[in-house]
Design a protein around this motif. Structure first.
Motif, short mmCIF file in Angstrom:
data_model
loop_
_atom_site.label_atom_id
_atom_site.label_comp_id
_atom_site.label_asym_id
_atom_site.label_seq_id
_atom_site.Cartn_x
_atom_site.Cartn_y
_atom_site.Cartn_z
N LYS A 249 -7.82 -3.33 -4.94
CA LYS A 249 -8.19 -2.92 -3.59
C LYS A 249 -8.31 -4.13 -2.67
O LYS A 249 -7.90 -4.09 -1.51
CB LYS A 249 -9.50 -2.13 -3.60
N PHE B 242 -11.78 2.37 1.97
CA PHE B 242 -11.33 3.32 0.96
C PHE B 242 -12.30 4.48 0.88
O PHE B 242 -13.48 4.33 1.11
CB PHE B 242 -11.24 2.63 -0.41
N LYS C 242 -8.59 7.59 -3.79
CA LYS C 242 -7.23 7.15 -3.48
C LYS C 242 -6.86 7.41 -2.02
O LYS C 242 -5.70 7.64 -1.69
CB LYS C 242 -6.22 7.82 -4.41
N ARG C 243 -7.84 7.35 -1.14
CA ARG C 243 -7.57 7.51 0.29
C ARG C 243 -7.84 6.18 0.99
O ARG C 243 -8.88 5.55 0.81
CB ARG C 243 -8.46 8.58 0.91
N GLY D 177 -0.27 4.88 -4.66
CA GLY D 177 -0.93 6.16 -4.86
C GLY D 177 -1.97 6.51 -3.82
O GLY D 177 -2.73 7.46 -3.99
N TYR D 178 -2.02 5.77 -2.71
CA TYR D 178 -3.02 6.03 -1.68
C TYR D 178 -2.45 6.93 -0.59
O TYR D 178 -1.33 6.73 -0.12
CB TYR D 178 -3.49 4.72 -1.03
#
Length: 71
Positions: free
Chosen positions: A3, A70, A53-54, A33-34
């Motif tokens: 991250k 995140f 995963k945002r 994958g975000y």
């Protein structure tokens, strides 16, 4: 990519108009994958839930990218 490394990669978009940067931001985040969620001070001020995963893209009133987070 961690991250922290992702945030470093996205630093280059700070200060840019969202419309000019959003496709590039998504192209960096999606392979990891975000999903991308845009927040602004007037309408979408934050999410009501947390998703690991945002990627949140925070903008100001003029749609300038200010920061990332995140969740």
């Amino acid at each position: 990519m961690t991250k922290t490394a992702l945030l470093r990669e996205l630093e280059r978009f700070k200060g840019e108009q969202l419309i000019n940067a959003i496709d590039q931001i998504k192209s960096v985040a999606a392979p990891l994958g975000y999903s991308v969620n845009v927040t602004d001070p007037a309408f979408n001020t934050g999410s009501i839930d947390r998703e690991p995963k945002r990627l949140n893209v925070h903008t100001d009133a003029e749609s300038i990218v200010k920061s990332f987070s995140f969740g």
